[in-house]
Scaffold this active site. Structure first.
Site, PDB file in Angstrom:
ATOM      1  N   TYR A 264       9.458  15.488   1.664  1.00  0.00           N
ATOM      2  CA  TYR A 264       9.322  16.883   1.013  1.00  0.00           C
ATOM      3  C   TYR A 264       9.061  16.812  -0.540  1.00  0.00           C
ATOM      4  CZ  TYR A 264      10.028  18.174   5.783  1.00  0.00           C
ATOM      5  OH  TYR A 264       9.916  18.251   7.171  1.00  0.00           O
TER       6      TYR A 264
ATOM      7  N   SER B 244      12.789   6.174 -13.390  1.00  0.00           N
ATOM      8  CA  SER B 244      11.964   7.118 -13.672  1.00  0.00           C
ATOM      9  C   SER B 244      11.977   8.723 -13.313  1.00  0.00           C
ATOM     10  CB  SER B 244      10.608   6.441 -13.953  1.00  0.00           C
ATOM     11  OG  SER B 244       9.785   7.418 -13.948  1.00  0.00           O
ATOM     12  N   SER B 245      11.949   8.777 -11.770  1.00  0.00           N
ATOM     13  CA  SER B 245      11.840   9.837 -11.148  1.00  0.00           C
ATOM     14  C   SER B 245      13.291  10.629 -11.515  1.00  0.00           C
ATOM     15  CB  SER B 245      11.965   9.503  -9.708  1.00  0.00           C
ATOM     16  OG  SER B 245      10.501   9.183  -9.121  1.00  0.00           O
TER      17      SER B 245
ATOM     18  N   SER C 255      -0.557  27.565  -3.548  1.00  0.00           N
ATOM     19  CA  SER C 255      -0.385  28.931  -3.792  1.00  0.00           C
ATOM     20  C   SER C 255      -0.820  29.365  -5.079  1.00  0.00           C
ATOM     21  CB  SER C 255       1.283  29.178  -3.805  1.00  0.00           C
ATOM     22  OG  SER C 255       1.657  28.711  -2.351  1.00  0.00           O
TER      23      SER C 255
ATOM     24  N   HIS D 129       0.822  -1.126   0.034  1.00  0.00           N
ATOM     25  CA  HIS D 129      -0.204  -0.058  -0.093  1.00  0.00           C
ATOM     26  C   HIS D 129       0.789   1.243  -0.088  1.00  0.00           C
ATOM     27  CE1 HIS D 129      -2.723   3.134   1.504  1.00  0.00           C
ATOM     28  NE2 HIS D 129      -1.935   3.143   2.259  1.00  0.00           N
TER      29      HIS D 129
ATOM     30  N   LYS E 111       4.621  29.614   5.447  1.00  0.00           N
ATOM     31  CA  LYS E 111       3.869  29.442   4.403  1.00  0.00           C
ATOM     32  C   LYS E 111       2.390  29.358   4.494  1.00  0.00           C
ATOM     33  CE  LYS E 111       6.849  26.861   1.197  1.00  0.00           C
ATOM     34  NZ  LYS E 111       6.134  27.656   0.170  1.00  0.00           N
TER      35      LYS E 111
ATOM     36  N   GLU F 176      12.354  12.595   0.715  1.00  0.00           N
ATOM     37  CA  GLU F 176      11.276  12.128  -0.089  1.00  0.00           C
ATOM     38  C   GLU F 176      10.053  12.705   0.614  1.00  0.00           C
ATOM     39  OE1 GLU F 176      10.850  10.214  -2.601  1.00  0.00           O
ATOM     40  OE2 GLU F 176       8.804   9.415  -2.372  1.00  0.00           O
TER      41      GLU F 176
ATOM     42  N   ASP G 237       7.526  22.785 -25.193  1.00  0.00           N
ATOM     43  CA  ASP G 237       7.357  21.731 -24.504  1.00  0.00           C
ATOM     44  C   ASP G 237       8.415  21.275 -23.458  1.00  0.00           C
ATOM     45  OD1 ASP G 237       7.234  18.430 -24.342  1.00  0.00           O
ATOM     46  OD2 ASP G 237       6.140  18.830 -26.473  1.00  0.00           O
TER      47      ASP G 237
ATOM     48  N   THR H   9       7.833  26.379   7.564  1.00  0.00           N
ATOM     49  CA  THR H   9       6.371  25.649   7.498  1.00  0.00           C
ATOM     50  C   THR H   9       5.319  26.746   7.817  1.00  0.00           C
ATOM     51  OG1 THR H   9       7.456  23.415   7.665  1.00  0.00           O
ATOM     52  CG2 THR H   9       4.893  23.576   7.229  1.00  0.00           C
TER      53      THR H   9
ATOM     54  N   HIS I   6      13.927  11.202   4.437  1.00  0.00           N
ATOM     55  CA  HIS I   6      13.056  12.388   4.690  1.00  0.00           C
ATOM     56  C   HIS I   6      13.120  13.516   3.598  1.00  0.00           C
ATOM     57  CE1 HIS I   6      10.736  14.695   7.606  1.00  0.00           C
ATOM     58  NE2 HIS I   6      11.231  15.624   7.340  1.00  0.00           N
TER      59      HIS I   6
ATOM     60  N   HIS J 268      15.346  11.798  12.816  1.00  0.00           N
ATOM     61  CA  HIS J 268      14.153  11.767  13.931  1.00  0.00           C
ATOM     62  C   HIS J 268      13.398  10.777  13.628  1.00  0.00           C
ATOM     63  CE1 HIS J 268      12.061  14.641  10.675  1.00  0.00           C
ATOM     64  NE2 HIS J 268      11.719  13.422  10.500  1.00  0.00           N
ATOM     65  N   HIS J 269      13.500   9.934  12.413  1.00  0.00           N
ATOM     66  CA  HIS J 269      12.651   8.702  12.300  1.00  0.00           C
ATOM     67  C   HIS J 269      13.371   7.369  13.263  1.00  0.00           C
ATOM     68  CE1 HIS J 269      10.752  10.324   8.773  1.00  0.00           C
ATOM     69  NE2 HIS J 269      11.871  11.033   8.571  1.00  0.00           N
TER      70      HIS J 269
ATOM     71  N   TRP K  63       7.356  -0.594   4.080  1.00  0.00           N
ATOM     72  CA  TRP K  63       7.979   0.102   2.988  1.00  0.00           C
ATOM     73  C   TRP K  63       9.339   0.621   3.026  1.00  0.00           C
ATOM     74  CZ3 TRP K  63       9.426   5.396   1.578  1.00  0.00           C
ATOM     75  CH2 TRP K  63       9.333   6.183   2.564  1.00  0.00           C
TER      76      TRP K  63
ATOM     77  N   ARG L 210       1.906   0.278  15.515  1.00  0.00           N
ATOM     78  CA  ARG L 210       1.452   0.380  14.131  1.00  0.00           C
ATOM     79  C   ARG L 210       1.828  -0.983  13.442  1.00  0.00           C
ATOM     80  NH1 ARG L 210       5.950   3.833  10.848  1.00  0.00           N
ATOM     81  NH2 ARG L 210       5.011   3.265   9.025  1.00  0.00           N
TER      82      ARG L 210
END
Lengths: 526, 384
Positions: free
Chosen positions: A257, A169-170, A268, A77, A331, A255, A106, A328, A253, A302-303, A142, A450
Site C-alpha cells: 500500500y 532513507s525511507s 484524485s 528486478h 475509491k 509495503e 520547504d 478500494t 503487505h 494471505h501471502h 525479493w 512463477r
C-alpha cells in the site's frame, strides 16, 4: 533595491552553480528532481532485467542465461523496481509537491532531506555490485526467504546492507513528510482541506515508519543466522523458517500500500482537473485511505495460505483480505462519479489516470480472486499472481507516476511537454502492457509456476506473446525520456494555471516554473 | 466463455503468431482436475470470476459511457455536485453483501480441503534440491521409498544454449517437456491419501494442478494435505516455491492406478527392495561401483558440482582434485551423508541407499584425476 535590503528581506537567492548544487542542496525542488531522476534511471535498470527475463522466456529451452542468473534477474528486478524506482519516485513527487500544496516554504528538515536522498545511490551501488562477486547477485526472490536466501554467495551481506540503507532513507523521508505536513501548513490549511495527495502521503509515511524497522529486523536476523551462528529461522537450531515469512509480510503487505496510496492521491488530483468538476466524496476518500492503511496491517498472511497455517488463521486472513475490496471500491466509485457529468478532455495526464483506474481495477479483481483462500491453493505462486501484481504495480503505481509527471511537468519546468508524443507514449504503452501482462493470467491458470526459467511447450504461445508485449513496452518508455528531456529544454510556455480546470495552491498561487524558494510568506487560504 | 475462447483463438491465430497446430495450447482457464477439491476450487474460481466480470461491466460501463457522453468536445458542461452520503453508503453496503455471499462457499470449500482425518494411507513427501522423495508410511506399500528426479532426457535438453526451440522440444517430448520424471509417485485410486510434506534443505512446494492444491514443504516442519483420485491416469505438476537454481526442473508425476494394478506395482517394488538389500550385502567390484556411481552422480550431484566435477566457483565447490575426495574415506562419507550446515550441500543419508551412496562416493573418488579409495555398501551400512 540595495543588495542588503534584498538579503535582509527574503533571502531570495537562486540555486548554487555546478555539480555541488546537487550534492549540497537542501531545496525541496532540487531534491525532488534528484529523486525523480534517480527513480527514472532505476526504472531502466530494473526494466533491462525484465527484458532479460522476457528474452529467456520467449520460448522454451534455455537460450540466453543460466537458471541461477535468471533467478537473480527476477530477484533484483523486483528489488530495484520497488525500492529503487517506485518508492523514490513517490518521494520525489512528495518533495516537489507537498510544500507547494500546503503553502510551506520547504520541507521541515531540509538537511535530513538531502541525506535521505544521497543514501540511495550508495544503497543501490551496493546491491548491484553483488553481480560482480563470487556467487553472483541475490537469487532467492525479493522476499529473501530463508533457508534459500542463506545459500547466497559473497554478495549476501552487501544485499542486506543495501536494504538497510534504502530503509533508513525511507524512514528519514517519511519523518520529513509527517513533520512537514503536521507543522508547516499555511494558516487556514486545515487537515480536511489538504489535497488528497498530501493526505495519502501522510498515511503512507506512517505506514513506512511502522514497517521499515520490521523489515530491518528481519534482514538483520538473516545476517546473524548467516554469520553469527544464530538460528532465528533454522528449524535445526530451534528456529522457524515460517516466522521469517510472517515478519517479512507484516512489513510486506503495508509495503504494497506504500506503493499504491500516493497513486490514489495523484489520480484524485488529475481526474477532477480534466473533468472540470470537484472530486466526488473527498472526505470518504480520506476515510477509505485510512481504512486501507489499517487493514494492511492485518492481512499479511494471505501471502502464505499454502504455508500450512491452522485453518482458523486461513479463514481470518481470507475475511480480512476480502474486506479491503470495500474501501478500494469506494475509491473507484468516487473517481467514476467525479467523471460523471463532467466536461472531460483527454490530455496525456488524464489518459494515464483513466488507464490507472481501469487497469488498477483489473488488478483489484484478480486480487479479490486471490483472496479466496481455497482458490489461492491453485493460484498461489503461479503467473496468475505475477499478472495480478504487475497490473497493480505497473499499470497502477507506475501509471500514476507517469500521470503525475505529465501533469506537473509544465508546472515544474514552465514548459508544456510534447502532447503528441505523450499521447503516443500512452497508447503504445497501454496496448503493449496488456499484451505483456494479460496472457500471464491464462498461463498461471493453466498451471505455469512463477520464477522458472524454462517451461513446458504448452505454455509457449502465451509466453511468446507476453515477451513481444514486454519488448514493445520496454522500448516505448524511451519516448517518456524524450518527452521529459524536451520539456526541460524548452517548448511552449505553460500558463501559471497550466490546465484549464487545475486547482490547488501550486496552480493558483505560484508561477510556472515556481520560484526557487516559494511561499516564503504563507499564502492566504480561502 | 467458450464463445469468448473461440473468438480469442481466432484473433490470436489471425495475427500469425501461432505455430499452426498450437491452437489447443492457448489455454485460458483453470483446470477442473480430477478430485473433489480441484472441482470445488474450480467452481469457486468461476463464481468469483463472474462476480468480477459483473462488477467490471457496471464500473467500466459507467466510465466508458461518461467518457463518451460527458466530453467537453461534445459541449458537455460540468455539473458541480461533489458528494452524496447516500451513494457512499450504497456502494459500501452492496460490496459487503457480495463479499459475505462469497465468503460462505469459500469457507465450506476451505474446511473440506483442510480436513485430513480418516485417511486410508499416508505418504511422506520430502523436497530436496532438486528432486522429490516419497516414503510410503503405511498400507500395503509400507517401507517403499522413491526418489523422483527430472527425467534424464529432459535434463539434457534443458541445458543452456543447446539450440532447442519450441518445435524441437515439442517434437521430442510432446506436452511433457520438463514434466516427466525417472520414478513417478504411484497411488491407488479410490483411497483417501494423506500427504505429510517436509523438506531436507530449503522450502519447496508440492503442486499437481489436477489434484487442486499446493502445499509448502518446509525443513523442520511437517505439513498435511490429502487427495482422493477416482480416475486412473497420469497427473503432472511442478515445485511451486522458489528453491534455488533448478527450481524449474523438479517436476512431479503422480500415477493413479486402480487397486489391482496398484497391488501389482507394490509387489514389484517389494521385489526391487529385496534385490537392493541383497546387493548391499555383497562386495562390489570397483568398475561396477563406478559405472553405477556415474548415473547416481548425474541425477543427484551434477546440477551443482557439474558433470565434469569442476563445480561453480563461488557457489559450489569442485570435487575434481578436492582434498575431501582424495583424502580419508570417513570425511568424504560424512560430507555426503550428513551434508554441510550453512551451505547448499544437503544430507543424502535419507536420499541414497547404501549401494547408491557407495557407488557415487567411489565414482567421485576415482574420476577426473581423483585417486581415492573404493567404498563398499557395507561401509555405508556400518556408519548409518
Amino acid at each position: 533595491m540595495s543588495h542588503e535590503a534584498t538579503h535582509d528581506g527574503h533571502d531570495d537567492h537562486g540555486p548554487a552553480k555546478g555539480l555541488m548544487r546537487w550534492v549540497t542542496t537542501t531545496n525541496h525542488k532540487d531534491i525532488g528532481t534528484l529523486y525523480l531522476l534517480f527513480a527514472l534511471v532505476m526504472f531502466f535498470i530494473g526494466g533491462a532485467m525484465a527484458m532479460v527475463i522476457r528474452a529467456e522466456l520467449f520460448q522454451p529451452g534455455l537460450q540466453v542465461v543460466d537458471p541461477q542468473f535468471f533467478n537473480s534477474m527476477t530477484t533484483v528486478h523486483a528489488l530495484v523496481m520497488i525500492f529503487g524506482a517506485v518508492m523514490p519516485a513517490f518521494t520525489g513527487l512528495a518533495n516537489w509537491l507537498i510544500p507547494m500544496q500546503i503553502g510551506a516554504p520547504d520541507m521541515a528538515l531540509p538537511r535530513m532531506n538531502n541525506f535521505s536522498f544521497w543514501i540511495l545511490p550508495f544503497a543501490f551501488s551496493l546491491l548491484l555490485s553483488t553481480f560482480f562477486m563470487e556467487g553472483g547477485g541475490p537469487a532467492g526472490g525479493w522476499t529473501i526467504y530463508p533457508p534459500l536466501s542463506l545459500q547466497m554467495g559473497d554478495g549476501f551481506p552487501f544485499m542486506i546492507f543495501a536494504i538497510h540503507l534504502a530503509g533508513i532513507s525511507s524512514i528519514m523521508g517519511s519523518i520529513n513528510v509527517v513533520v512537514t505536513i503536521l507543522n508547516m501548513r499555511a494558516p487556514g490549511m486545515t487537515l480536511m482541506k489538504m489535497p488528497l495527495f498530501v493526505w495519502t502521503w501522510l498515511i503512507t509515511a506512517y505506514l513506512l515508519i511502522a514497517t521499515m524497522p520490521v523489515l530491518a529486523g528481519a534482514v538483520t536476523m538473516l545476517l546473524t543466522d548467516k554469520f553469527a551462528a544464530t538460528s532465528f529461522f533454522s528449524a535445526a537450531g530451534g528456529g522457524d523458517p515460517v516466522m521469517y515469512q510472517h515478519i517479512f509480510w507484516f512489513f510486506g503487505h503495508p509495503e504494497v500500500y506504500i506503493l499504491i496510496l500516493p497513486a490514489f492521491g495523484i489520480v484524485s488530483a488529475i481526474v477532477p482537473t480534466f473533468a472540470r468538476k470537484p472530486l466526488f466524496g473527498y472526505s470518504s476518500m480520506v476515510y477509505a485511505t485510512a481504512s486501507i492503511a489499517f487493514l494492511s496491517f492485518i492481512v499479511w498472511a494471505h501471502h502464505m495460505f499454502t504455508v500450512g497455517m491452522p485453518v482458523v488463521g486461513e479463514l481470518f486472513f481470507m475475511y480480512a483480505t476480502m474486506m479491503i475490496a470495500v474501501p478500494t471500491g469506494v475509491k473507484v466509485f468516487n473517481w467514476v462519479s467525479t467523471m460523471w457529468k463532467g466536461s472531460m478532455t483527454f490530455e496525456t495526464p488524464m489518459l494515464f489516470a483513466i488507464g490507472f483506474i481501469m487497469m488498477f481495477t483489473l488488478g483489484g479483481f484478480s486480487g479479490l480472486m486471490l483472496a479466496i483462500a481455497p482458490a489461492d491453493f491453485q493460484y498461489h505462486d503461479t503467473y496468475f499472481v505475477v499478472a495480478h501484481f504487475h497490473y497493480v504495480l505497473v499499470t497502477g503505481a507506475i501509471y500514476s507516476i507517469m500521470a503525475a509527471a505529465y501533469y506537473w511537468l509544465p508546472k515544474w519546468t514552465g514548459n508544456m511537454y510534447d502532447e503528441t508524443l505523450g499521447k503516443w507514449h500512452f497508447w503504445i504503452s497501454t496496448i503493449s502492457v496488456n499484451v505483456l501482462f494479460f496472457p500471464q493470467h491464462f498461463l498461471g491458470l493453466a498451471g505455469m509456476p512463477r520464477r522458472i526459467p524454462d517451461y513446458a511447450v504448452q505454455f509457449a504461445d502465451w509466453n511468446m506473446i507476453s515477451s513481444i508485449g514486454g519488448f514493445v513496452f520496454g522500448l516505448s518508455q524511451l519516448m517518456f525520456v524524450v518527452v521529459i528531456y524536451k520539456a526541460i529544454k524548452g517548448g511552449k510556455k505553460a500558463t501559471d494555471q497550466v490546465w484549464e480546470g487545475a486547482t490547488g495552491l501550486e496552480f493558483e498561487q505560484l508561477s510556472s516554473p515556481p520560484p526557487y524558494h516559494s511561499f516564503n510568506e504563507a499564502p492566504v487560504i480561502k | 466463455m467458450r464463445a469468448f475462447k473461440n473468438w480469442l483463438v481466432a484473433v490470436v491465430g489471425a495475427t500469425g503468431l501461432s505455430a499452426g497446430s498450437a491452437f489447443a495450447d492457448y489455454a485460458l482457464n483453470m483446470r477442473e482436475g480430477v478430485t473433489a477439491t480441484s472441482q470445488a476450487n474450480y467452481e469457486i474460481h468461476m463464481i468469483i470470476f463472474w462476480v468480477c466480470v459483473a462488477i467490471g461491466i457496471v464500473v467500466f460501463g459507467a466510465m466508458i459511457y461518461s467518457m463518451i457522453a460527458h466530453r467537453k468536445s461534445k459541449g458537455a458542461v460540468a455539473a458541480q455536485f461533489h458528494e452524496s452520503t447516500l451513494m457512499e453508503i450504497v456502494w459500501t453496503v452492496i460490496p459487503i453483501v457480495i463479499l459475505i455471499s462469497m465468503a460462505i462457499p469459500a469457507t465450506k470449500t476451505l474446511l473440506a480441503m483442510e480436513d485430513t482425518s480418516n485417511a486410508d494411507m499416508t505418504i511422506k513427501v520430502t523436497g530436496v534440491q532438486w528432486k522429490w522423495k516419497y516414503d510410503y508410511v503405511d498400507g500395503a506399500a509400507e517401507g517403499v521409498s522413491i526418489i523422483s528426479s527430472l527425467h534424464p532426457d529432459h535434463n539434457e535438453a534443458r541445458l543452456l544454449k543447446t539450440g532447442q526451440t519450441t518445435e524441437s522440444l515439442r517434437a521430442q517430448f510432446g506436452d511433457q517437456y520438463l514434466l516427466d520424471v525417472d520414478n513417478p509417485l504411484v497411488i491407488p485410486t479410490g483411497q483417501k491419501i494423506r500427504f505429510l510434506l517436509t523438506a531436507a534443505d530449503v522450502i519447496h512446494a508440492w503442486w499437481v494442478p489436477d489434484l487442486g492444491w499446493k502445499k509448502d514443504a518446509i525443513p523442520g516442519f511437517v505439513n498435511e494435505a490429502w487427495t482422493k483420485v477416482d480416475k486412473p491416469g497420469v497427473y503432472r505438476g511442478q515445485c511451486a516455491e522458489l528453491c534455488g537454481k533448478d527450481h524449474g526442473f523438479m517436476p512431479i508425476v503422480v500415477v493413479a492406478k486402480d487397486p489391482a494394478d496398484y497391488a501389482k506395482w507394490v509387489e514389484s517394488q517389494k521385489g526391487a527392495a529385496a534385490d537392493a538389500a541383497a546387493a548391499a550385502d555383497r562386495v562390489w567390484m570397483k568398475d561396477e561401483l563406478i559405472a553405477k556411481g556415474e548415473k547416481v552422480y548425474n541425477t543427484n550431484c551434477a546440477a551443482c558440482h557439474q558433470a565434469n566435477g569442476a563445480g561453480l566457483p563461488g557457489a559450489f565447490p569442485a570435487i575434481a582434485g578436492s582434498a575431501i575426495a582424495n583424502g580419508a574415506a570417513a570425511a568424504h562419507v560424512d560430507t555426503v551423508m550428513n551434508g554441510r550446515a550453512g551451505t547448499a550441500m544437503a544430507a543424502y543419508k535419507s536420499i541414497l541407499n547404501d549401494v547408491d551412496m557407495a557407488a557415487v562416493l567411489t565414482f567421485q573418488r576415482n574420476s577426473w584425476g581423483n585417486s581415492g579409495s573404493v567404498i563398499q555398501p557395507a561401509d555405508i551400512k556400518a556408519v548409518r
